[in-house]
Scaffold this motif. Structure first.
Motif, PDB file in Angstrom:
ATOM      1  N   PHE A  31      97.542 -21.299  -5.697  1.00 58.69           N
ATOM      2  CA  PHE A  31      98.579 -20.354  -5.268  1.00 58.69           C
ATOM      3  C   PHE A  31      99.770 -21.163  -4.760  1.00 58.69           C
ATOM      4  O   PHE A  31      99.596 -22.191  -4.111  1.00 58.69           O
ATOM      5  CB  PHE A  31      98.026 -19.477  -4.140  1.00 58.69           C
ATOM      6  N   CYS A  32     100.981 -20.714  -5.088  1.00 66.27           N
ATOM      7  CA  CYS A  32     102.169 -21.419  -4.610  1.00 66.27           C
ATOM      8  C   CYS A  32     102.992 -20.505  -3.708  1.00 66.27           C
ATOM      9  O   CYS A  32     103.313 -19.378  -4.092  1.00 66.27           O
ATOM     10  CB  CYS A  32     103.059 -21.856  -5.772  1.00 66.27           C
ATOM     11  N   ILE A  33     103.322 -20.983  -2.520  1.00 65.32           N
ATOM     12  CA  ILE A  33     104.196 -20.212  -1.627  1.00 65.32           C
ATOM     13  C   ILE A  33     105.280 -21.150  -1.101  1.00 65.32           C
ATOM     14  O   ILE A  33     105.006 -22.285  -0.717  1.00 65.32           O
ATOM     15  CB  ILE A  33     103.400 -19.541  -0.469  1.00 65.32           C
TER      16      ILE A  33
ATOM     17  N   THR B 262     108.465 -25.899  -6.120  1.00 61.07           N
ATOM     18  CA  THR B 262     107.396 -25.162  -6.779  1.00 61.07           C
ATOM     19  C   THR B 262     107.425 -25.391  -8.285  1.00 61.07           C
ATOM     20  O   THR B 262     106.385 -25.631  -8.909  1.00 61.07           O
ATOM     21  CB  THR B 262     107.529 -23.652  -6.483  1.00 61.07           C
ATOM     22  N   ALA B 263     108.611 -25.319  -8.879  1.00 62.30           N
ATOM     23  CA  ALA B 263     108.723 -25.484 -10.331  1.00 62.30           C
ATOM     24  C   ALA B 263     108.212 -26.856 -10.756  1.00 62.30           C
ATOM     25  O   ALA B 263     107.466 -26.977 -11.741  1.00 62.30           O
ATOM     26  CB  ALA B 263     110.174 -25.294 -10.769  1.00 62.30           C
ATOM     27  N   ALA B 264     108.594 -27.896  -9.990  1.00 62.49           N
ATOM     28  CA  ALA B 264     108.154 -29.251 -10.334  1.00 62.49           C
ATOM     29  C   ALA B 264     106.643 -29.379 -10.202  1.00 62.49           C
ATOM     30  O   ALA B 264     105.980 -29.997 -11.048  1.00 62.49           O
ATOM     31  CB  ALA B 264     108.850 -30.266  -9.431  1.00 62.49           C
ATOM     32  N   PHE B 265     106.089 -28.755  -9.160  1.00 65.08           N
ATOM     33  CA  PHE B 265     104.642 -28.817  -8.935  1.00 65.08           C
ATOM     34  C   PHE B 265     103.891 -28.182 -10.101  1.00 65.08           C
ATOM     35  O   PHE B 265     102.955 -28.759 -10.656  1.00 65.08           O
ATOM     36  CB  PHE B 265     104.289 -28.110  -7.626  1.00 65.08           C
TER      37      PHE B 265
ATOM     38  N   ASP C 286     110.963 -33.610  -7.075  1.00 64.74           N
ATOM     39  CA  ASP C 286     110.141 -33.861  -8.258  1.00 64.74           C
ATOM     40  C   ASP C 286     108.987 -34.799  -7.916  1.00 64.74           C
ATOM     41  O   ASP C 286     107.824 -34.506  -8.190  1.00 64.74           O
ATOM     42  CB  ASP C 286     110.987 -34.494  -9.376  1.00 64.74           C
ATOM     43  N   MET C 287     109.328 -35.924  -7.279  1.00 63.66           N
ATOM     44  CA  MET C 287     108.306 -36.940  -7.008  1.00 63.66           C
ATOM     45  C   MET C 287     107.249 -36.433  -6.023  1.00 63.66           C
ATOM     46  O   MET C 287     106.053 -36.652  -6.203  1.00 63.66           O
ATOM     47  CB  MET C 287     108.975 -38.209  -6.467  1.00 63.66           C
ATOM     48  N   GLN C 288     107.694 -35.738  -4.982  1.00 63.62           N
ATOM     49  CA  GLN C 288     106.745 -35.271  -3.970  1.00 63.62           C
ATOM     50  C   GLN C 288     105.827 -34.190  -4.543  1.00 63.62           C
ATOM     51  O   GLN C 288     104.628 -34.172  -4.275  1.00 63.62           O
ATOM     52  CB  GLN C 288     107.509 -34.741  -2.746  1.00 63.62           C
TER      53      GLN C 288
ATOM     54  N   LYS D 218     104.117 -30.246 -13.456  1.00 61.41           N
ATOM     55  CA  LYS D 218     103.264 -31.429 -13.499  1.00 61.41           C
ATOM     56  C   LYS D 218     101.791 -31.047 -13.567  1.00 61.41           C
ATOM     57  O   LYS D 218     101.011 -31.658 -14.302  1.00 61.41           O
ATOM     58  CB  LYS D 218     103.521 -32.292 -12.261  1.00 61.41           C
ATOM     59  N   LEU D 219     101.418 -30.018 -12.809  1.00 63.64           N
ATOM     60  CA  LEU D 219     100.012 -29.615 -12.761  1.00 63.64           C
ATOM     61  C   LEU D 219      99.551 -29.143 -14.136  1.00 63.64           C
ATOM     62  O   LEU D 219      98.468 -29.491 -14.599  1.00 63.64           O
ATOM     63  CB  LEU D 219      99.830 -28.517 -11.712  1.00 63.64           C
ATOM     64  N   LYS D 220     100.386 -28.350 -14.811  1.00 56.79           N
ATOM     65  CA  LYS D 220     100.055 -27.844 -16.159  1.00 56.79           C
ATOM     66  C   LYS D 220      99.919 -29.008 -17.142  1.00 56.79           C
ATOM     67  O   LYS D 220      99.116 -28.965 -18.062  1.00 56.79           O
ATOM     68  CB  LYS D 220     101.153 -26.894 -16.642  1.00 56.79           C
TER      69      LYS D 220
END
Lengths: 286, 402
Positions: free
Chosen positions: B167-169, B180-183, B148-150, B186-188
């Motif tokens: 893009f997420c890979i 990916t889900a955490a990224f 989550d933090m990273q 947070k981005l949204k």
């Protein structure tokens, strides 16, 4: 449209790689009836030799010649002093021998070159890209495909059109008869095994720049090579060509069309082939 | 009667001597890492960090006057093996403190041992959020960032840069999915107008990334998020550039110097960024001193995992020091809420879930760096702990049963 062409090229390049890796395995199985578990380890040795040569000389082309030659010698030694001794004991012993050999090579590679991943660098033309009707594509991937096409053609010519090929095929079918005709059959088998090892050495040297050089690389490719020869038919050269092509394209378009189970597609194909045609696409019924 | 008295005296003397020996006994810390097999390079580097921390601690007289003894244990990345070897250390050598950074399955085994024998385990590398979330445990501490933090730190950076198409890979297993889900979450939150133009999971150990790279290119992404590590990161970077990918990567582990070396193509990594709790380029005297000391002792830089393991061990030692002894219950109590100002900034151990609250550092990969001839991290900027913190009530940790 050009998108589909790119994915087709990806498939071709990967098919080329698969054929390079599986050609030696299928040759040895087809001609000697030996399932060589150390095949992928020979492939790894080829890559490490190539890496060492590339580091010392900076000449990538040289690695393509030297790595297979080194494996040719290793293959001959393994056949002459190990495999031949257990041949009379049957397939299980041959399998166990090559299996043990795979472990020894694996640990030996770690001992000599360490655990860290390494790289083989290509330069000049091979590192560049080429324009193909609106598509920019790396030359190296095309080179892999071209090399494997040449190799497949060469192997077919030798096996089906030359005297050596006739002798080898005859030795497979009736080694006692060929022996009686004054041909040194053990010598022939040693040659076949050595060439199989050299082919995997070539595959390793070629795959190195694309897939990296690391101690786990043998395990990573072994399954792929076995899937190719099971689908294509154990020991069939044409089968290996066709299976490599299908699996390469399946892999590439699978990612595009069914990203969630692209990996499963290959195993589904293998299962399907085993159900419908257990001997493989081009395999002979035993 | 005289004989009896002599026996009594001897016994008493023996007891006194034994007690004396007890006081001078070392504090033992067992390092559970894969020291053989395919992940040896990871385990070795963590172990080097812990060992150096012990050298520093012992040079200053140890902890509470006791020397710190580091015991390296090959976990073989196998929970059953780790359990067997750790149990032996607990029973025979009275080891009570363990650490490790590789393999969430090993963490699970060590948590179970912690419950059974009341031992302490801290991890400087296992990132799965659940370890301090719904699987949180009184005897388990994490001194590194969770996924989550990273991911939040990378999302913060992507939002700051104003990228619109992302893009997420990631690797197709729990870690890649969590990251990916955490990224994306947070981005949204930071920038609702951002567009996720693609999200793919690829099998672990993918050999040919070409089909994935073509998808990234045709998506028109400006930046690519990836939590990949090891060969899956090497090959993704190595194969992407010749195929014509211009977008840069925002990744978890780009500051792995061995990985950069294996890519062997500086152009493929320059401009991409890495987010980690430790990197060489973190500013400040504490880090400069650590790097100087480590390099002098070992002859190479304390990159990435080494630095993470070092700072974690120093933090644990602070807790033991505060506790005044190495009894597990006392150390747990002392560690909760403790703050440590080390080479990677100010860390605070949160009491509610034993997850450290710490800054994550972001650095761009640059050609000119003082460390290596190949490309490596440029100056690091801090993403403050409060920006990436997961509130106690959202972690899924329901408190510690005792």
């Amino acid at each position: 449209m050009s998108d589909l062409a790119v994915f087709f090229l990806h498939g071709l390049a990967y098919a080329g790689l698969l054929f390079l890796v599986s050609s030696g395995l299928t040759l040895v199985f087809g001609m000697m009836n030996v399932l060589n578990f150390a095949h992928a380890s020979f492939y790894m040795l080829g890559a490490y030799f190539a890496m060492a040569i590339a580091v010392y000389t900076g000449q990538f082309w040289l690695t393509l010649a030297v790595a297979p030659l080194a494996l040719l010698v290793i293959g001959a030694v393994v056949e002459r002093f190990l495999l031949r001794k257990v041949h009379v004991l049957g397939h299980v012993h041959e399998l166990l021998l090559t299996f043990g050999l795979a472990y020894i090579i694996q640990e030996g590679v770690k001992w000599i070159w360490g655990n860290n991943p390494q790289a083989i660098n290509v330069s000049g033309l091979l590192a560049s890209t080429v324009h193909l009707g609106g598509i920019v594509y790396p030359v190296y991937r095309l080179f892999i495909f071209a090399l494997s096409a040449l190799l497949g053609l060469g192997m077919a010519l030798v096996i089906y059109k030359t005297r050596i090929g006739i002798i080898v095929r005859a030795a497979v079918n009736d080694s006692a008869m060929v022996n009686a005709l004054g041909i040194n059959v053990p010598y022939v088998f040693m040659g076949v095994f050595a060439v199989g090892a050299a082919l995997s050495g070539l595959a390793g040297a070629t795959a190195g720049p694309l897939l990296g050089v690391f101690p786990g690389m043998a395990g990573a490719i072994l399954v792929d090579a076995f899937v190719v020869i099971v689908v294509g038919g154990m020991g069939s050269l044409g089968g290996a060509v066709l299976a490599s092509f299908i699996i390469g394209q399946l892999q590439s378009f699978g990612v595009l069309l069914f990203p969630d189970f692209s990996l499963a597609l290959i195993y589904m194909l293998m299962a399907l082939v085993l159900v419908l045609k257990p001997e493989g696409l081009f395999g002979e019924k035993s | 009667m005289r004989k009896f008295a002599i026996v009594c005296l001897t016994l008493a003397l023996g007891l006194v001597l034994a007690a004396g020996a007890q006081a001078a006994e070392t504090i033992k810390l067992a390092v559970m890492e894969p020291l053989s097999g395919n992940f040896k390079d990871i385990g070795d580097r963590y172990a080097e960090g812990v060992k150096f921390a012990a050298e520093v601690i012992n040079a200053k007289g140890g902890i509470n006057g006791q020397k710190l003894e580091v015991i390296l244990v090959d976990s073989e990345l196998n929970p059953a093996v780790a359990t067997r070897k750790a149990t032996k250390l607990i029973m025979q050598d009275n080891v009570r403190h363990f650490c490790g950074g590789t393999g969430s399955s090993v963490a699970g085994a060590m948590e179970a041992l912690g419950d059974k024998h009341n031992t302490l385990f801290f991890t400087y590398g296992m990132a799965a959020a659940s370890l301090t979330g719904d699987k949180c445990n009184r005897n388990f501490f994490r001194t590194c960032a969770s996924t989550d933090m990273q991911s939040y730190a990378l999302a913060t950076w992507v939002a700051q840069q104003g990228f619109k198409k992302v893009f997420c890979i990631a690797q197709d297993y729990s870690f890649g999915k969590e990251a990916t889900a955490a990224f994306i979450k947070k981005l949204k939150e930071l920038n609702p107008s951002v567009e996720i133009v693609g999200e793919v999971l690829h099998p672990l150990g993918t050999k040919d990334f070409a089909p994935y790279v073509s998808q990234i290119i045709s998506s028109g992404a400006e930046v690519v998020f990836t939590s990949n590590w090891g060969n899956d990161l090497t090959l993704l970077l190595k194969q992407a550039r010749p195929l014509g990918l211009k977008a840069k990567f925002a990744g978890y582990y780009l500051n792995d110097d061995l990985m950069v070396k294996a890519v062997a193509d500086d152009e493929a990594v320059i401009g991409s960024v890495s987010a980690e709790i430790y990197m060489l380029s973190i500013p400040g005297q504490a880090n400069a001193d650590f790097i100087a000391g480590f390099t002098q002792a070992n002859g190479f830089y304390p990159t990435w995992l080494r630095g993470k393991a070092y700072a974690a061990t120093m933090f644990w030692a602070e807790a033991v020091k505060k506790a005044g002894n190495d009894k597990v219950d006392d150390v747990i109590k002392a560690w909760e809420g403790l703050t440590y100002d080390g080479p990677a900034g100010k860390w605070t151990m949160r009491a509610c879930d034993h997850q450290v609250q710490q800054p994550v550092w972001i650095a761009e990969m640059v050609a000119d760096n003082p460390y290596f001839k190949h490309a490596y991290v440029g100056p690091a900027t801090m993403v403050a702990p409060e920006k990436i913190s997961v509130p106690c009530q959202e972690t899924g940790c329901k408190g510690f049963a005792k």
